[in-house]
Enzyme design. Structure first.
Site, PDB file in Angstrom:
ATOM      1  N   HIS A  41       0.757  -1.246   0.072  1.00  0.00           N
ATOM      2  CA  HIS A  41      -0.086  -0.077  -0.054  1.00  0.00           C
ATOM      3  C   HIS A  41       0.942   1.117  -0.074  1.00  0.00           C
ATOM      4  O   HIS A  41       0.388   2.225  -0.564  1.00  0.00           O
ATOM      5  CB  HIS A  41      -0.915   0.156   1.046  1.00  0.00           C
ATOM      6  CG  HIS A  41      -2.097  -0.936   0.779  1.00  0.00           C
ATOM      7  ND1 HIS A  41      -3.362  -0.503   1.522  1.00  0.00           N
ATOM      8  CD2 HIS A  41      -2.406  -1.989   0.108  1.00  0.00           C
ATOM      9  CE1 HIS A  41      -4.269  -1.422   1.158  1.00  0.00           C
ATOM     10  NE2 HIS A  41      -3.719  -2.299   0.467  1.00  0.00           N
ATOM     11  N   ASP A  42       2.092   1.168   0.546  1.00  0.00           N
ATOM     12  CA  ASP A  42       2.955   2.281   0.529  1.00  0.00           C
ATOM     13  C   ASP A  42       3.402   2.631  -0.974  1.00  0.00           C
ATOM     14  O   ASP A  42       3.293   3.689  -1.487  1.00  0.00           O
ATOM     15  CB  ASP A  42       4.186   1.925   1.485  1.00  0.00           C
ATOM     16  CG  ASP A  42       5.298   3.182   1.381  1.00  0.00           C
ATOM     17  OD1 ASP A  42       4.557   4.363   1.285  1.00  0.00           O
ATOM     18  OD2 ASP A  42       6.339   3.075   1.354  1.00  0.00           O
ATOM     19  N   ASP A  71       7.787   5.287  -0.226  1.00  0.00           N
ATOM     20  CA  ASP A  71       8.254   6.533   0.265  1.00  0.00           C
ATOM     21  C   ASP A  71       7.940   6.593   1.850  1.00  0.00           C
ATOM     22  O   ASP A  71       7.831   7.703   2.403  1.00  0.00           O
ATOM     23  CB  ASP A  71       8.178   7.949  -0.425  1.00  0.00           C
ATOM     24  CG  ASP A  71       6.648   8.070  -0.630  1.00  0.00           C
ATOM     25  OD1 ASP A  71       5.904   7.339  -0.195  1.00  0.00           O
ATOM     26  OD2 ASP A  71       6.482   9.300  -0.695  1.00  0.00           O
ATOM     27  N   PRO A 103      -6.014  -0.711  -5.721  1.00  0.00           N
ATOM     28  CA  PRO A 103      -6.911  -1.361  -6.280  1.00  0.00           C
ATOM     29  C   PRO A 103      -7.801  -1.794  -5.403  1.00  0.00           C
ATOM     30  O   PRO A 103      -7.775  -2.542  -4.410  1.00  0.00           O
ATOM     31  CB  PRO A 103      -6.311  -2.725  -6.938  1.00  0.00           C
ATOM     32  CG  PRO A 103      -4.810  -2.941  -6.230  1.00  0.00           C
ATOM     33  CD  PRO A 103      -4.554  -1.374  -5.741  1.00  0.00           C
ATOM     34  N   SER A 148       4.836   7.283   2.649  1.00  0.00           N
ATOM     35  CA  SER A 148       4.008   8.026   3.047  1.00  0.00           C
ATOM     36  C   SER A 148       2.710   7.199   3.704  1.00  0.00           C
ATOM     37  O   SER A 148       1.914   8.111   4.150  1.00  0.00           O
ATOM     38  CB  SER A 148       3.415   8.555   1.578  1.00  0.00           C
ATOM     39  OG  SER A 148       3.225   7.537   0.666  1.00  0.00           O
ATOM     40  N   THR A 171      -4.003 -23.345   4.688  1.00  0.00           N
ATOM     41  CA  THR A 171      -2.849 -23.098   5.585  1.00  0.00           C
ATOM     42  C   THR A 171      -2.459 -21.367   5.879  1.00  0.00           C
ATOM     43  O   THR A 171      -1.837 -20.907   4.992  1.00  0.00           O
ATOM     44  CB  THR A 171      -1.318 -23.479   4.558  1.00  0.00           C
ATOM     45  OG1 THR A 171      -1.482 -23.111   3.401  1.00  0.00           O
ATOM     46  CG2 THR A 171      -1.501 -24.997   4.725  1.00  0.00           C
ATOM     47  N   HIS A 197      -1.940 -13.272  -0.404  1.00  0.00           N
ATOM     48  CA  HIS A 197      -3.124 -13.615   0.129  1.00  0.00           C
ATOM     49  C   HIS A 197      -3.113 -15.021   0.695  1.00  0.00           C
ATOM     50  O   HIS A 197      -4.226 -15.552   1.221  1.00  0.00           O
ATOM     51  CB  HIS A 197      -4.173 -13.306  -0.628  1.00  0.00           C
ATOM     52  CG  HIS A 197      -4.550 -11.894  -1.201  1.00  0.00           C
ATOM     53  ND1 HIS A 197      -5.074 -11.479  -2.249  1.00  0.00           N
ATOM     54  CD2 HIS A 197      -4.016 -10.615  -0.492  1.00  0.00           C
ATOM     55  CE1 HIS A 197      -5.002 -10.192  -2.244  1.00  0.00           C
ATOM     56  NE2 HIS A 197      -4.653  -9.688  -1.229  1.00  0.00           N
TER      57      HIS A 197
HETATM   58  C1  HEM Z   1      -4.580  -7.395  -6.918  1.00  0.00           C
HETATM   59  C2  HEM Z   1      -4.951  -6.530  -6.360  1.00  0.00           C
HETATM   60  C3  HEM Z   1      -5.329  -6.665  -4.657  1.00  0.00           C
HETATM   61  C4  HEM Z   1      -6.487  -6.376  -4.004  1.00  0.00           C
HETATM   62  C5  HEM Z   1      -7.833  -5.768  -4.903  1.00  0.00           C
HETATM   63  C6  HEM Z   1      -6.425  -6.722  -2.686  1.00  0.00           C
HETATM   64  C7  HEM Z   1      -7.260  -6.503  -1.819  1.00  0.00           C
HETATM   65  C8  HEM Z   1      -7.272  -6.953  -0.525  1.00  0.00           C
HETATM   66  C9  HEM Z   1      -8.286  -7.020   0.534  1.00  0.00           C
HETATM   67  C10 HEM Z   1      -9.694  -6.505   0.391  1.00  0.00           C
HETATM   68  C11 HEM Z   1      -7.890  -7.402   1.735  1.00  0.00           C
HETATM   69  C12 HEM Z   1      -8.593  -7.716   3.038  1.00  0.00           C
HETATM   70  C13 HEM Z   1      -8.680  -6.446   3.881  1.00  0.00           C
HETATM   71  C14 HEM Z   1      -9.580  -6.362   5.039  1.00  0.00           C
HETATM   72  O1  HEM Z   1     -10.758  -6.928   4.773  1.00  0.00           O
HETATM   73  O2  HEM Z   1      -9.010  -6.498   6.136  1.00  0.00           O
HETATM   74  C15 HEM Z   1      -6.425  -7.764   1.357  1.00  0.00           C
HETATM   75  C16 HEM Z   1      -5.517  -8.283   2.373  1.00  0.00           C
HETATM   76  C17 HEM Z   1      -4.322  -8.684   1.986  1.00  0.00           C
HETATM   77  N1  HEM Z   1      -3.570  -8.166   1.074  1.00  0.00           N
HETATM   78 FE1  HEM Z   1      -4.341  -7.661  -0.782  1.00  0.00          FE
HETATM   79  N2  HEM Z   1      -4.823  -7.066  -2.570  1.00  0.00           N
HETATM   80  C18 HEM Z   1      -4.399  -6.988  -3.748  1.00  0.00           C
HETATM   81  C19 HEM Z   1      -3.106  -7.492  -3.751  1.00  0.00           C
HETATM   82  C20 HEM Z   1      -2.312  -7.390  -2.975  1.00  0.00           C
HETATM   83  C21 HEM Z   1      -0.608  -7.518  -3.091  1.00  0.00           C
HETATM   84  C22 HEM Z   1       0.173  -7.215  -4.299  1.00  0.00           C
HETATM   85  C23 HEM Z   1      -0.250  -7.687  -1.702  1.00  0.00           C
HETATM   86  C24 HEM Z   1       1.361  -7.866  -1.461  1.00  0.00           C
HETATM   87  C25 HEM Z   1       2.153  -8.127  -2.096  1.00  0.00           C
HETATM   88  C26 HEM Z   1      -1.513  -7.886  -0.876  1.00  0.00           C
HETATM   89  C27 HEM Z   1      -1.105  -8.496   0.537  1.00  0.00           C
HETATM   90  C28 HEM Z   1      -2.209  -8.380   1.289  1.00  0.00           C
HETATM   91  C29 HEM Z   1      -2.270  -9.042   2.651  1.00  0.00           C
HETATM   92  C30 HEM Z   1      -0.665  -9.734   3.249  1.00  0.00           C
HETATM   93  C31 HEM Z   1      -3.409  -8.960   3.316  1.00  0.00           C
HETATM   94  C32 HEM Z   1      -3.631  -9.525   4.464  1.00  0.00           C
HETATM   95  C33 HEM Z   1      -3.517  -8.352   5.642  1.00  0.00           C
HETATM   96  C34 HEM Z   1      -3.679  -8.692   6.928  1.00  0.00           C
HETATM   97  O3  HEM Z   1      -3.920  -9.789   7.258  1.00  0.00           O
HETATM   98  O4  HEM Z   1      -3.693  -7.730   7.804  1.00  0.00           O
HETATM   99  N3  HEM Z   1      -2.513  -7.924  -1.568  1.00  0.00           N
HETATM  100  N4  HEM Z   1      -6.124  -7.387   0.159  1.00  0.00           N
END
Ligand code: HEM
Length: 326
Positions: A66-67, A74, A159, A76, A240, A189
């Protein structure tokens, strides 16, 4: 149609060349002389944070993503403020900030004013993946911290899970990342959680037909239409949940993607084929993931005399004193 495909390919190559040019400003071992303990200080803080709450690992990884997508990598995203990125809707559930604070406090004790919060985040994301079973890689460093953080920019750049394949792809190519990087990075994820507040749009008033029936039942039990808590969470990879493996993709092949965006990526042949081989095994996935993280962690970085080295990651440095007036 074919012409558009070739043009799109060329644009991606140009974006990647630009990215490589930027990466030349960063260096593996950047702190070897100035602060040789920098990476181990961050590592220790991440290990402690992980012991206290394993959720800090996915938290720190997502913080870095997200950064990087807003104003480049940076830091932010770490800035506090009533209109900062932190208050943007995609950032409501970010976590790991306390681990960053602990690492930065130790860095400032040992190497005052030398190690940026942006580098700290890049090291912490790498360490988090290693701690959950992923592959380690060398992180080129030398990023400097930004001084601006704006919630509207975060809303525009990050996104949303309700985007279609083309919109998702565009949001990554805008940042110099390929569609293959996007699918590989979505494998993040495989760890972490999703909140009911994010999932309910797929459940009510009608259930998204692309959602597996058993999964829909489980989600409805956890996230009832009335009386439930928006803060309840569900593992993104129910098989897992704490392991950095390729299991999340197996879930998607079985139609069990909790996140709509991941499921639609896998239902599109155009996105499935190019990355199929990258994710067939955990070894090939974690290796491809490390490569794509290297690219992501160099998006629009500030180096040289741009930006600053923040003393505290949550606030910009006080403006330099103008000095005595004439
Ligand atoms: C392809 C576009 C992506 C979308 C639309 C997206 C969206 C989301 C959403 C909606 C959540 C859950 C938020 C919640 O309900 O708390 C999430 C969790 C997460 N995302 Fe993504 N994500 C994307 C790509 C990525 C990328 C590129 C990464 C890292 C390189 C990432 C890492 C994570 C991680 C690790 C979690 C779990 C966070 C936690 O447990 O605190 N995501 N994402």
């Amino acid at each position: 149609m074919e012409g558009a495909g070739v043009l799109c390919g060329l644009l991606i190559i140009v974006a990647q060349l630009l990215q490589m040019a930027v990466s030349q400003n960063l260096q593996v071992g950047f702190y070897d002389q100035s602060c040789p303990t920098a990476e181990s200080i961050v590592r220790t803080a991440v290990e402690r944070g992980f012991q206290q709450d394993p959720g800090n690992a996915p938290g720190l990884l997502r913080l870095h993503f997200h950064d990087c997508f807003v104003r480049g990598c940076d830091a932010s995203v770490l800035l506090d403020g009533p209109k900062s990125e932190k208050v943007a809707s995609p950032n409501f559930s970010l976590r790991g900030f306390e681990v960053v604070d602990a690492a930065k406090a130790e860095l400032e004790l040992q190497c005052p004013g030398l190690v940026s919060c942006a580098d700290l985040l890049a090291f912490a994301a790498r360490d988090s993946i290693e701690l959950t079973g992923g592959k380690r890689w060398d992180v080129p460093a030398g990023r400097r911290d930004g001084t601006v953080s704006n919630n509207a920019e975060a809303e525009a750049m990050l996104p949303s899970p309700s985007l279609n394949v083309q919109q998702l792809t565009d949001s990554f190519t805008r940042k110099g990342l390929s569609q293959s990087d996007m699918i590989t990075l979505s494998g993040a994820h495989t760890i972490g959680r999703i909140h009911c507040s994010t999932v309910v749009a797929r459940l009510y008033p009608t259930t998204d037909p692309s959602l597996d029936a058993d999964l829909a039942t489980q989600l409805k039990t956890l996230c009832p239409q009335t009386g439930g808590s928006a803060a309840s969470t569900f593992n993104l990879d129910p098989t897992t949940p704490d392991l950095f493996d390729n299991m999340y993709y197996s879930n998607l092949f079985g139609g069990k993607g909790v996140l709509q965006s991941d499921q639609i990526l896998f239902e599109s042949w155009s996105t499935k084929l190019p990355t199929m081989f990258n994710i067939l095994s955990t070894t090939s996935f974690t290796s491809s993931f490390a490569d794509s993280m290297l690219t992501m962690s160099q998006i629009e970085v500030k180096t040289g005399t741009d930006g600053e080295i923040r003393r505290h990651c949550r606030v910009v440095n006080p403006a330099a004193s103008p000095g005595p007036s004439a």
